[in-house]
Design a protein around this motif. Structure first.
Motif, PDB file in Angstrom:
ATOM      1  N   ASP A   1      58.183  71.830  61.339  1.00 24.06           N
ATOM      2  CA  ASP A   1      57.334  70.758  61.859  1.00 24.06           C
ATOM      3  C   ASP A   1      56.540  70.051  60.764  1.00 24.06           C
ATOM      4  N   TRP A   2      56.576  70.529  59.547  1.00 27.18           N
ATOM      5  CA  TRP A   2      55.963  69.775  58.465  1.00 27.18           C
ATOM      6  C   TRP A   2      56.736  68.497  58.171  1.00 27.18           C
ATOM      7  N   PHE A   3      58.010  68.483  58.517  1.00 30.62           N
ATOM      8  CA  PHE A   3      58.930  67.470  58.013  1.00 30.62           C
ATOM      9  C   PHE A   3      59.352  66.433  59.059  1.00 30.62           C
ATOM     10  N   PHE A   4      58.595  66.326  60.120  1.00 28.10           N
ATOM     11  CA  PHE A   4      58.839  65.290  61.133  1.00 28.10           C
ATOM     12  C   PHE A   4      57.487  64.888  61.704  1.00 28.10           C
ATOM     13  N   HIS A   5      56.888  63.878  61.072  1.00 27.84           N
ATOM     14  CA  HIS A   5      55.532  63.474  61.461  1.00 27.84           C
ATOM     15  C   HIS A   5      55.312  61.989  61.198  1.00 27.84           C
ATOM     16  N   ASP A   6      54.150  61.528  61.593  1.00 25.65           N
ATOM     17  CA  ASP A   6      53.762  60.132  61.332  1.00 25.65           C
ATOM     18  C   ASP A   6      53.771  59.866  59.831  1.00 25.65           C
ATOM     19  N   GLY A   7      54.306  58.701  59.461  1.00 26.94           N
ATOM     20  CA  GLY A   7      54.337  58.309  58.066  1.00 26.94           C
ATOM     21  C   GLY A   7      53.193  57.370  57.719  1.00 26.94           C
ATOM     22  N   VAL A   8      52.725  57.452  56.480  1.00 19.67           N
ATOM     23  CA  VAL A   8      51.711  56.541  55.947  1.00 19.67           C
ATOM     24  C   VAL A   8      52.234  56.026  54.612  1.00 19.67           C
ATOM     25  N   LEU A   9      52.466  54.720  54.532  1.00 22.03           N
ATOM     26  CA  LEU A   9      52.973  54.115  53.307  1.00 22.03           C
ATOM     27  C   LEU A   9      51.811  53.496  52.530  1.00 22.03           C
ATOM     28  N   ILE A  10      51.612  53.957  51.304  1.00 23.53           N
ATOM     29  CA  ILE A  10      50.557  53.417  50.445  1.00 23.53           C
ATOM     30  C   ILE A  10      51.224  52.702  49.276  1.00 23.53           C
ATOM     31  N   ASP A  11      50.999  51.412  49.171  1.00 21.27           N
ATOM     32  CA  ASP A  11      51.641  50.601  48.139  1.00 21.27           C
ATOM     33  C   ASP A  11      50.835  50.667  46.851  1.00 21.27           C
ATOM     34  N   CYS A  12      51.382  51.362  45.861  1.00 21.73           N
ATOM     35  CA  CYS A  12      50.726  51.501  44.560  1.00 21.73           C
ATOM     36  C   CYS A  12      51.529  50.793  43.473  1.00 21.73           C
ATOM     37  N   SER A  13      52.334  49.834  43.875  1.00 21.25           N
ATOM     38  CA  SER A  13      53.277  49.203  42.943  1.00 21.25           C
ATOM     39  C   SER A  13      52.650  48.125  42.072  1.00 21.25           C
ATOM     40  N   GLU A  14      51.415  47.725  42.372  1.00 19.76           N
ATOM     41  CA  GLU A  14      50.811  46.633  41.612  1.00 19.76           C
ATOM     42  C   GLU A  14      50.089  47.110  40.355  1.00 19.76           C
TER      43      GLU A  14
ATOM     44  N   PRO B   1      45.637  65.300  59.614  1.00 21.44           N
ATOM     45  CA  PRO B   1      46.483  66.426  59.240  1.00 21.44           C
ATOM     46  C   PRO B   1      47.955  66.192  59.587  1.00 21.44           C
ATOM     47  N   PHE B   2      48.820  66.582  58.674  1.00 22.72           N
ATOM     48  CA  PHE B   2      50.274  66.532  58.795  1.00 22.72           C
ATOM     49  C   PHE B   2      50.876  65.131  58.687  1.00 22.72           C
ATOM     50  N   ASP B   3      50.055  64.118  58.398  1.00 19.64           N
ATOM     51  CA  ASP B   3      50.651  62.828  58.024  1.00 19.64           C
ATOM     52  C   ASP B   3      51.574  63.050  56.827  1.00 19.64           C
ATOM     53  N   ILE B   4      52.704  62.365  56.819  1.00 21.61           N
ATOM     54  CA  ILE B   4      53.591  62.378  55.658  1.00 21.61           C
ATOM     55  C   ILE B   4      53.293  61.107  54.861  1.00 21.61           C
ATOM     56  N   VAL B   5      52.706  61.287  53.686  1.00 22.84           N
ATOM     57  CA  VAL B   5      52.238  60.164  52.884  1.00 22.84           C
ATOM     58  C   VAL B   5      53.309  59.774  51.863  1.00 22.84           C
ATOM     59  N   LEU B   6      53.689  58.503  51.870  1.00 21.04           N
ATOM     60  CA  LEU B   6      54.701  57.979  50.959  1.00 21.04           C
ATOM     61  C   LEU B   6      54.029  57.026  49.981  1.00 21.04           C
ATOM     62  N   LEU B   7      54.150  57.307  48.702  1.00 20.62           N
ATOM     63  CA  LEU B   7      53.532  56.500  47.655  1.00 20.62           C
ATOM     64  C   LEU B   7      54.588  55.600  47.030  1.00 20.62           C
ATOM     65  N   ARG B   8      54.436  54.300  47.251  1.00 27.07           N
ATOM     66  CA  ARG B   8      55.388  53.346  46.691  1.00 27.07           C
ATOM     67  C   ARG B   8      54.896  52.862  45.329  1.00 27.07           C
ATOM     68  N   THR B   9      55.688  53.065  44.292  1.00 27.70           N
ATOM     69  CA  THR B   9      55.342  52.589  42.954  1.00 27.70           C
ATOM     70  C   THR B   9      56.331  51.541  42.449  1.00 27.70           C
TER      71      THR B   9
ATOM     72  N   ARG C   1      42.787  67.053  53.198  1.00 23.32           N
ATOM     73  CA  ARG C   1      42.697  66.363  54.490  1.00 23.32           C
ATOM     74  C   ARG C   1      43.831  66.756  55.432  1.00 23.32           C
ATOM     75  N   GLY C   2      44.594  67.760  55.050  1.00 21.79           N
ATOM     76  CA  GLY C   2      45.618  68.306  55.941  1.00 21.79           C
ATOM     77  C   GLY C   2      47.019  67.795  55.712  1.00 21.79           C
ATOM     78  N   VAL C   3      47.225  66.999  54.662  1.00 23.35           N
ATOM     79  CA  VAL C   3      48.575  66.512  54.362  1.00 23.35           C
ATOM     80  C   VAL C   3      49.385  67.656  53.756  1.00 23.35           C
ATOM     81  N   LYS C   4      50.588  67.869  54.287  1.00 25.07           N
ATOM     82  CA  LYS C   4      51.467  68.909  53.780  1.00 25.07           C
ATOM     83  C   LYS C   4      52.631  68.357  52.969  1.00 25.07           C
ATOM     84  N   VAL C   5      52.962  67.094  53.181  1.00 28.87           N
ATOM     85  CA  VAL C   5      54.108  66.491  52.493  1.00 28.87           C
ATOM     86  C   VAL C   5      53.696  65.141  51.915  1.00 28.87           C
ATOM     87  N   ILE C   6      53.875  64.994  50.598  1.00 34.64           N
ATOM     88  CA  ILE C   6      53.590  63.738  49.896  1.00 34.64           C
ATOM     89  C   ILE C   6      54.865  63.316  49.182  1.00 34.64           C
TER      90      ILE C   6
END
Length: 252
Positions: free
Chosen positions: A90-103, A128-136, A165-170
């Motif tokens: 269940d760590w690997f199927f959750h709401d995604g959060v996309l953070i744009d760090c490409s600038e 907690p358990f949001d899957i955070v995606l860092l776009r570079t 803050r409870g994030v398990k997957v980045i």
């Protein structure tokens, strides 16, 4: 529903320091292989063709993969660190959060202040358990030698900021999660401090979390939030990482 493939293709490229080796056995050769125990060859098969097969040699860190706590060290939070097959599904199927760090400049790592600032602009609080995606934007170098050297990386402080803050997957769309190898080694030579070496990874000895390395197509996700990420890792016995076909799921 829209599905967006966030994984690179497993293949031989200049961006992989340990080359992926694939031996292809075609249908005719496969017929010879399958028939050998019975003393027959391809001529016994329909159209002289059997079944194809491929032999692949690679590391658990080749292509798009997930690092487990056991990759960072033998212990995590005082307990034996989990290997890839031990991690909760269940760590690997959750709401995604996309953070744009490409600038930001490619030679500047992603900091906690940057993440906090961008989330404030998004008007979003990490849960907690949001899957955070860092776009570079580093995935533009995939298949090129620069993929191994031209990327931002994430600081220990930024990693900690998310994990507490409870994030398990980045996840990140670059070769590695920390700064490029040459940059960390150069900094160590100057400062002679062990804290210069793979600090975000080694934070995983203190708090349990996973990182996805070598994502792709984060620029194809049209939302910062409001989508789901599926990123189940392959189960491999006693390994610190496993490959994953990472997918963003958008309900439209």
């Amino acid at each position: 529903m829209q599905l967006i493939d966030l994984s690179v293709t497993m293949e031989y490229t200049e961006g992989e320091p340990v080359p992926v080796e694939i031996e292809y056995v075609n249908h005719e050769q496969g017929a010879d292989l399958l028939g050998k125990p019975a003393g027959i060859d391809r001529t016994a098969f329909p159209s002289s063709m059997g079944l194809s097969i491929e032999f692949v040699k690679l590391t658990t860190h080749s292509g798009t993969h997930i690092d487990a706590p056991a990759h960072y060290g033998p212990l995590c939070e005082g307990q034996t660190a989990k290997t890839i097959e031990d991690l909760p599904l269940d760590w690997f199927f959750h709401d995604g959060v996309l953070i744009d760090c490409s600038e930001e400049p490619v030679n500047e790592p992603i900091t906690a202040a940057e993440i906090e600032q961008k989330l404030t602009r998004m008007n979003y609080d990490i849960k907690p358990f949001d899957i955070v995606l860092l776009r570079t934007g580093a995935d533009k170098y995939w298949k090129k030698a620069e993929y191994f050297t031209n990327f931002r990386g994430v600081t220990r402080e930024a990693t900690e900021w998310l994990v507490v803050r409870g994030v398990k997957v980045i996840g990140i769309d670059s070769f590695g999660f920390d700064a490029p190898f040459h940059a960390m080694l150069s900094e160590y030579k100057k400062k002679q401090q062990s804290a210069c070496l793979w600090p975000a990874h080694i934070y995983g000895r203190e708090k349990e979390y996973c990182q996805i390395e070598r994502l792709a197509n984060l620029d194809k996700i049209p939302l910062n939030t409001g989508f789901t990420v599926a990123c189940f890792p392959i189960k491999i016995r006693n390994c610190g990482a496993g490959w994953s076909r990472v997918v963003a799921i958008i309900n439209v």
